[in-house]
Design a protein around this motif. Sequence first.
Motif, PDB file in Angstrom:
ATOM      1  N   GLY A 131       0.814  -1.200   0.000  1.00 37.87           N
ATOM      2  CA  GLY A 131       0.000   0.000   0.000  1.00 37.87           C
ATOM      3  C   GLY A 131       0.852   1.257   0.000  1.00 37.87           C
ATOM      4  O   GLY A 131       2.078   1.223   0.141  1.00 37.87           O
ATOM      5  N   ASN A 132       0.166   2.372  -0.175  1.00 44.30           N
ATOM      6  CA  ASN A 132       0.832   3.665  -0.216  1.00 44.30           C
ATOM      7  C   ASN A 132       0.742   4.424   1.094  1.00 44.30           C
ATOM      8  O   ASN A 132       1.428   5.425   1.276  1.00 44.30           O
ATOM      9  N   SER A 133      -0.096   3.970   2.011  1.00 46.66           N
ATOM     10  CA  SER A 133      -0.246   4.673   3.273  1.00 46.66           C
ATOM     11  C   SER A 133      -0.737   3.690   4.325  1.00 46.66           C
ATOM     12  O   SER A 133      -1.122   2.555   4.020  1.00 46.66           O
ATOM     13  N   SER A 134      -0.699   4.132   5.577  1.00 51.70           N
ATOM     14  CA  SER A 134      -1.241   3.322   6.652  1.00 51.70           C
ATOM     15  C   SER A 134      -2.770   3.304   6.558  1.00 51.70           C
ATOM     16  O   SER A 134      -3.388   4.150   5.921  1.00 51.70           O
ATOM     17  N   GLY A 135      -3.381   2.340   7.221  1.00 57.66           N
ATOM     18  CA  GLY A 135      -4.827   2.204   7.143  1.00 57.66           C
ATOM     19  C   GLY A 135      -5.205   1.002   6.297  1.00 57.66           C
ATOM     20  O   GLY A 135      -4.360   0.187   5.898  1.00 57.66           O
ATOM     21  N   PHE A 136      -6.502   0.885   5.998  1.00 53.27           N
ATOM     22  CA  PHE A 136      -6.974  -0.268   5.237  1.00 53.27           C
ATOM     23  C   PHE A 136      -7.027   0.042   3.750  1.00 53.27           C
ATOM     24  O   PHE A 136      -7.108   1.201   3.332  1.00 53.27           O
ATOM     25  N   SER A 137      -6.969  -1.032   2.940  1.00 52.53           N
ATOM     26  CA  SER A 137      -7.029  -0.942   1.478  1.00 52.53           C
ATOM     27  C   SER A 137      -8.204  -1.792   1.022  1.00 52.53           C
ATOM     28  O   SER A 137      -8.150  -3.025   1.074  1.00 52.53           O
ATOM     29  N   PHE A 138      -9.257  -1.138   0.577  1.00 53.39           N
ATOM     30  CA  PHE A 138     -10.532  -1.759   0.232  1.00 53.39           C
ATOM     31  C   PHE A 138     -10.760  -1.609  -1.267  1.00 53.39           C
ATOM     32  O   PHE A 138     -10.477  -0.561  -1.840  1.00 53.39           O
ATOM     33  N   ARG A 139     -11.281  -2.659  -1.891  1.00 54.71           N
ATOM     34  CA  ARG A 139     -11.584  -2.640  -3.321  1.00 54.71           C
ATOM     35  C   ARG A 139     -13.052  -2.996  -3.529  1.00 54.71           C
ATOM     36  O   ARG A 139     -13.468  -4.122  -3.259  1.00 54.71           O
ATOM     37  N   LEU A 140     -13.826  -2.031  -3.986  1.00 51.69           N
ATOM     38  CA  LEU A 140     -15.237  -2.244  -4.309  1.00 51.69           C
ATOM     39  C   LEU A 140     -15.331  -2.706  -5.752  1.00 51.69           C
ATOM     40  O   LEU A 140     -14.848  -2.023  -6.666  1.00 51.69           O
ATOM     41  N   GLN A 141     -15.965  -3.846  -5.995  1.00 51.46           N
ATOM     42  CA  GLN A 141     -15.999  -4.469  -7.314  1.00 51.46           C
ATOM     43  C   GLN A 141     -17.423  -4.515  -7.862  1.00 51.46           C
ATOM     44  O   GLN A 141     -18.387  -4.700  -7.111  1.00 51.46           O
ATOM     45  N   ASP A 142     -17.505  -4.384  -9.177  1.00 52.82           N
ATOM     46  CA  ASP A 142     -18.769  -4.539  -9.899  1.00 52.82           C
ATOM     47  C   ASP A 142     -18.776  -5.927 -10.525  1.00 52.82           C
ATOM     48  O   ASP A 142     -18.338  -6.126 -11.654  1.00 52.82           O
ATOM     49  N   ARG A 143     -19.271  -6.902  -9.791  1.00 53.01           N
ATOM     50  CA  ARG A 143     -19.294  -8.275 -10.276  1.00 53.01           C
ATOM     51  C   ARG A 143     -20.574  -8.613 -11.042  1.00 53.01           C
ATOM     52  O   ARG A 143     -20.657  -9.670 -11.655  1.00 53.01           O
ATOM     53  N   GLY A 144     -21.560  -7.745 -10.977  1.00 51.66           N
ATOM     54  CA  GLY A 144     -22.807  -7.992 -11.676  1.00 51.66           C
ATOM     55  C   GLY A 144     -22.931  -7.259 -12.989  1.00 51.66           C
ATOM     56  O   GLY A 144     -24.023  -7.224 -13.569  1.00 51.66           O
ATOM     57  N   GLN A 145     -21.834  -6.629 -13.468  1.00 52.83           N
ATOM     58  CA  GLN A 145     -21.840  -5.875 -14.725  1.00 52.83           C
ATOM     59  C   GLN A 145     -22.941  -4.814 -14.724  1.00 52.83           C
ATOM     60  O   GLN A 145     -23.679  -4.647 -15.691  1.00 52.83           O
ATOM     61  N   ARG A 146     -22.994  -4.077 -13.625  1.00 51.62           N
ATOM     62  CA  ARG A 146     -24.003  -3.024 -13.499  1.00 51.62           C
ATOM     63  C   ARG A 146     -23.636  -1.773 -14.281  1.00 51.62           C
ATOM     64  O   ARG A 146     -24.501  -0.941 -14.565  1.00 51.62           O
ATOM     65  N   GLY A 147     -22.353  -1.581 -14.569  1.00 52.50           N
ATOM     66  CA  GLY A 147     -21.938  -0.416 -15.331  1.00 52.50           C
ATOM     67  C   GLY A 147     -21.209   0.608 -14.474  1.00 52.50           C
ATOM     68  O   GLY A 147     -21.248   0.580 -13.233  1.00 52.50           O
ATOM     69  N   TYR A 148     -20.549   1.535 -15.167  1.00 53.15           N
ATOM     70  CA  TYR A 148     -19.736   2.532 -14.477  1.00 53.15           C
ATOM     71  C   TYR A 148     -20.587   3.464 -13.633  1.00 53.15           C
ATOM     72  O   TYR A 148     -20.225   3.804 -12.496  1.00 53.15           O
ATOM     73  N   ALA A 149     -21.740   3.893 -14.148  1.00 49.12           N
ATOM     74  CA  ALA A 149     -22.578   4.833 -13.404  1.00 49.12           C
ATOM     75  C   ALA A 149     -23.083   4.210 -12.106  1.00 49.12           C
ATOM     76  O   ALA A 149     -23.066   4.847 -11.050  1.00 49.12           O
ATOM     77  N   GLU A 150     -23.512   2.958 -12.161  1.00 47.56           N
ATOM     78  CA  GLU A 150     -23.991   2.292 -10.947  1.00 47.56           C
ATOM     79  C   GLU A 150     -22.848   2.048  -9.962  1.00 47.56           C
ATOM     80  O   GLU A 150     -23.043   2.089  -8.738  1.00 47.56           O
ATOM     81  N   LEU A 151     -21.653   1.779 -10.493  1.00 39.66           N
ATOM     82  CA  LEU A 151     -20.501   1.597  -9.614  1.00 39.66           C
ATOM     83  C   LEU A 151     -20.181   2.877  -8.862  1.00 39.66           C
ATOM     84  O   LEU A 151     -19.839   2.849  -7.665  1.00 39.66           O
ATOM     85  N   MET A 152     -20.306   4.021  -9.532  1.00 40.03           N
ATOM     86  CA  MET A 152     -20.064   5.294  -8.863  1.00 40.03           C
ATOM     87  C   MET A 152     -21.129   5.575  -7.801  1.00 40.03           C
ATOM     88  O   MET A 152     -20.837   6.116  -6.731  1.00 40.03           O
ATOM     89  N   LYS A 153     -22.378   5.184  -8.077  1.00 40.65           N
ATOM     90  CA  LYS A 153     -23.427   5.363  -7.071  1.00 40.65           C
ATOM     91  C   LYS A 153     -23.153   4.499  -5.835  1.00 40.65           C
ATOM     92  O   LYS A 153     -23.349   4.935  -4.697  1.00 40.65           O
ATOM     93  N   ALA A 154     -22.737   3.254  -6.073  1.00 40.79           N
ATOM     94  CA  ALA A 154     -22.413   2.377  -4.944  1.00 40.79           C
ATOM     95  C   ALA A 154     -21.229   2.919  -4.154  1.00 40.79           C
ATOM     96  O   ALA A 154     -21.204   2.838  -2.909  1.00 40.79           O
TER      97      ALA A 154
END
Length: 398
Positions: A131-154
């Motif tokens: 990682g680049n800093s202290s703290g946690f590193s979380f990755r939110l994934q779009d596994r349902g192919q909802r699209g970029y706009a829905e990923l930004m809403k989530a």
Amino acid sequence: MIVYAMLVAAIGWAFVRLPGGFLPVDDQGFITTDVQTPPEASFNRTLDVVKSVETFLMQRPGIDTVTFLTGFSFLGQGPNAAQAFVTLKDWSERGANDSAERIVADINKRMAALKDAKISALQPPPIDNLGNSSGFSFRLQDRGQRGYAELMKAKDQLIEAASRSRVVHEVYVEGLPPAPQVELMVDREKAAALGVTFEEINHTISTNLGSAYINDFPNRGRMQRVVVQAEHAARMQAEDILGYNVRNSAGRLVPLSSVATVKWTIGPTQIVGFNYYPSVRISGSARPGFSSGDAIAEMERLAAQLPRGFAYEWTGQSLQEKLSGAQAPLLLALSVLLVFLVLAALYESWSIPLSVLLTIPLGILGRSPPQPRATWRTTSISRSPWSPSSGSPPRMES
């Protein structure tokens, strides 16, 4: 044995309820500072912010040197990004309020008043390359192919929920925000009727806006390169693209304005993928009084509230913490077994090692008493020099 069994049960219950953690964040003698101006900001606007931040950092007690890189940061690259590597003074030259943690908190608090940019001071991770800093590193994934706009809403829903949490704070997206973009709309029917291919359009735009290498030629004993590019005045505006000429299949030049139009839009600056899924990089830290294990559990709880089709994964130091936490019971059991076998071979008995191992829970509960501070004093010594003939040497006592 009944009392002993009750103690073991109480210790096991307390061990399960104890907040989990991985490694403490140590003062490593340097910190980093990210500078991010609005997406449409120019380089000169970013440079003005960099000068203001650099002036503040050099005046802050405890800071030794500041090195700024413009156009680059751990969040991304562009004219609106900059990164500072801040070296702190030696630990012996710093006061009580000049620790790395205090300096980071002071920078974030003072620079929050700067309206023209977002300043984030961070401590490095305890383990290099995780990682680049202290703290946690979380990755939110779009596994349902909802699209970029829905990923930004989530992503917005998750960060908003994290901002109201009492466990985590300073949750942010590791990346640059969406920025203005020029979209070139090509009329496929007109292009096909005029014999213009997409490959030729792409080649023409790349040559005029970027450059194209042609060949080398000798000039006064030196080989010089021939590079083709549009004039400076012909690549300043988005509408200048429509003035370029494209060669069709018949070898004739066709104005690009006859087959295409341009328009301004907002689009992603970065396309991030993680394990073959579109994702968003999110980082943050636990609030004071909570451990890194509490922060991981809280983010998993908040992510479970997202709509179906979105999942998450951990990476960096957070992933190592998850893996090491699952292996801790097995490692402890193997350690006890190893100690038992060594003691059995030492005492040549099976009962004596077992009685020794039964003291482990009591050792966990025990606490050594505070040790008195050592003080030293000397008796008065005569001024006359000592010699072997004068008897015993002067006596020293502590």
